[in-house]
Design an enzyme around this catalytic site. Structure first.
Site, PDB file in Angstrom:
ATOM      1  N   SER A  43       0.839  -1.197   0.000  1.00 45.04           N
ATOM      2  CA  SER A  43       0.000   0.000   0.000  1.00 45.04           C
ATOM      3  C   SER A  43       0.880   1.256   0.000  1.00 45.04           C
ATOM      4  O   SER A  43       1.661   1.462  -0.919  1.00 45.04           O
ATOM      5  CB  SER A  43      -0.953  -0.035   1.195  1.00 45.04           C
ATOM      6  OG  SER A  43      -1.955   0.943   1.097  1.00 45.04           O
ATOM      7  N   ASP A  76      -9.893  -3.220  -6.361  1.00 37.98           N
ATOM      8  CA  ASP A  76      -9.392  -2.518  -5.176  1.00 37.98           C
ATOM      9  C   ASP A  76      -9.938  -1.092  -5.145  1.00 37.98           C
ATOM     10  O   ASP A  76      -9.605  -0.273  -6.007  1.00 37.98           O
ATOM     11  CB  ASP A  76      -7.859  -2.508  -5.218  1.00 37.98           C
ATOM     12  CG  ASP A  76      -7.232  -1.882  -3.980  1.00 37.98           C
ATOM     13  OD1 ASP A  76      -7.959  -1.334  -3.129  1.00 37.98           O
ATOM     14  OD2 ASP A  76      -5.985  -1.949  -3.854  1.00 37.98           O
ATOM     15  N   HIS A 127      -8.093  -4.801  -1.381  1.00 41.69           N
ATOM     16  CA  HIS A 127      -6.893  -4.077  -0.976  1.00 41.69           C
ATOM     17  C   HIS A 127      -6.146  -4.891   0.082  1.00 41.69           C
ATOM     18  O   HIS A 127      -6.636  -5.088   1.186  1.00 41.69           O
ATOM     19  CB  HIS A 127      -7.269  -2.703  -0.409  1.00 41.69           C
ATOM     20  CG  HIS A 127      -6.084  -1.819  -0.130  1.00 41.69           C
ATOM     21  ND1 HIS A 127      -5.322  -1.268  -1.141  1.00 41.69           N
ATOM     22  CD2 HIS A 127      -5.525  -1.411   1.035  1.00 41.69           C
ATOM     23  CE1 HIS A 127      -4.350  -0.546  -0.608  1.00 41.69           C
ATOM     24  NE2 HIS A 127      -4.450  -0.625   0.710  1.00 41.69           N
TER      25      HIS A 127
END
Length: 408
Positions: free
Chosen positions: A216, A342, A371
């Site tokens: 991320s 996502d 995600h």
């Protein structure tokens, strides 16, 4: 008066009729259940379980991944009961097991007087790499508010342990319990702390090969670092999971009503909690009361992050934080994994064309996974698709890295 024999006859006929109806009802119910199951299985196998898209900027990198990281060409089977993006994203921290890891903590000082917390897993029991001086090192970068204790980090440490590698987790300033010594935290655009950490790891084990993995925001930071450094880095390879490539698109997606409710508000409160924890040192430079009233990540960044790092506007910060603008300058093999569903990194913002223009880049896009989800199997307690990608690519970079020396 009705005779007793006639009463028993009537009762017998009634029971026979009810049994017959019950059996017919059961048969119909079973047929409906089997029909529904077959229809769902057909839908799952044709629309849910699919091979990911593999996009590479050059034939050499593509063939390297096909030969040494075959998971990126295999069908991804998310749980039949849990394939929707938001469900995967929300459930992963609770569904997946947390491997036990014992870290050795190290605090290093930054030039501005701040301190950075590194969590080392030395893997001294490694049989494949018993010499600690040459034992391969994997640098791990967690997400926005993550630490070395996140389940996805612990799983990558476990995979590295089995491969015989050493790990070091780069915790961003102030997130893992250490004291914030200066009025500065972190952001995706600023890579000064990361550069210092990489140099420190290299100096600590100069004979050991180093690769990195970012998740991320950690992946965004790694991509921005590579875009700025070009070939001037010791990293042999990088793998990035669920990165947000265009911050404008990411924040817009997270501000949609449902995603704002499920994710945006929660992450904003986590960021504010960290600010509150370090309020004594931060309130000297920033209006903390104003920061604590932010309702979204965008408002938090407008009131805190962009100001801290000296950007004229929040748009300037978001533009600089978006890795999509720096991919053309990446000169180290970098594999990126994103899910098309996502909500943190929407499909239309995944940099397919930019990847095609750089032979050092490869991109894997799964249809589902959410995600940092990528759950797979009937009951995904152990490794995920993401973990398998990490394991195979890390091993390929460390053990077959000579094939990646010139991808031009």
């Amino acid at each position: 008066m009705i005779s007793l024999d006639l009463g028993w006859d009537v009762l017998g006929v009634y029971v026979e009729n009810q049994v017959s109806v019950g059996l017919q009802g059961s048969s119909v119910g079973l047929a409906l259940a089997l029909g529904f199951g077959a229809a769902y299985a057909c839908y799952y196998l044709t629309s849910i379980a699919k091979k990911p898209k593999l996009i590479a900027g050059g034939k050499k990198f593509y063939e390297f991944l096909r030969d040494h990281c075959p998971v990126v060409t295999e069908t991804y089977y998310p749980p039949f009961w849990c394939w929707e993006s938001r469900v995967q994203t929300l459930l992963r921290p609770f569904v997946t097991a947390k491997p036990w890891v014992s870290y050795r903590n190290e605090l290093i000082r930054a030039p501005d007087g701040g301190q950075i917390s590194l969590d080392w897993f030395d893997n001294d029991s490694s049989t494949s790499h018993p010499d600690p001086s040459s034992r391969p090192t994997v640098l791990l970068l967690p997400g926005l508010t993550g630490t070395s204790r996140e389940s996805y980090i612990l799983h990558m440490v476990q995979q590295s342990r089995e491969l015989g590698y050493r790990c070091v987790v780069f915790n961003n300033r102030g997130v893992s319990g250490e004291k914030l010594l200066t009025p500065r935290t972190y952001c995706a655009a600023n890579t000064e702390d990361l550069e210092m950490v990489i140099e420190h790891v290299q100096k600590t084990h100069p004979a050991a090969p180093i690769m990195a993995a970012g998740v991320s925001m950690g992946g965004m930071m790694l991509a921005n670092y590579l875009g700025r450094k070009g070939r001037r880095t010791c990293l042999k390879g990088v793998v990035v999971f669920s990165a947000g490539w265009d911050v404008f698109e990411c924040t817009a997606s997270l501000e949609k009503p449902l995603d704002r409710f499920l994710f945006n508000s929660y992450l904003t409160s986590c960021l504010q909690a960290s600010v509150h924890r370090h309020r004594p040192v931060l309130e000297k430079n920033y209006d903390i009361d104003h920061v604590m009233k932010a309702k979204t990540i965008r408002e938090f960044d407008e009131r805190f992050t962009s100001i801290m790092f000296g950007y004229p506007t929040n748009d300037d910060y978001y533009r600089d934080a978006s890795p999509i603008h720096k991919l053309k300058s990446v000169q180290v093999p970098m594999l990126c994994l994103n899910a098309a569903d996502d909500v943190f990194s929407p499909n239309h913002a995944i940099p397919i064309e930019a990847v095609k223009q750089n032979p050092n880049l490869a991109l894997v896009i799964t249809c589902h996974g959410g995600h940092i989800g990528f759950l797979e199997g009937l009951w995904p307690r152990q490794s995920t698709y993401m973990d398998r990608v990490f394991r195979q690519f890390a091993k390929a970079v460390i053990e077959q890295g000579s094939r990646l020396t010139d991808l031009q």
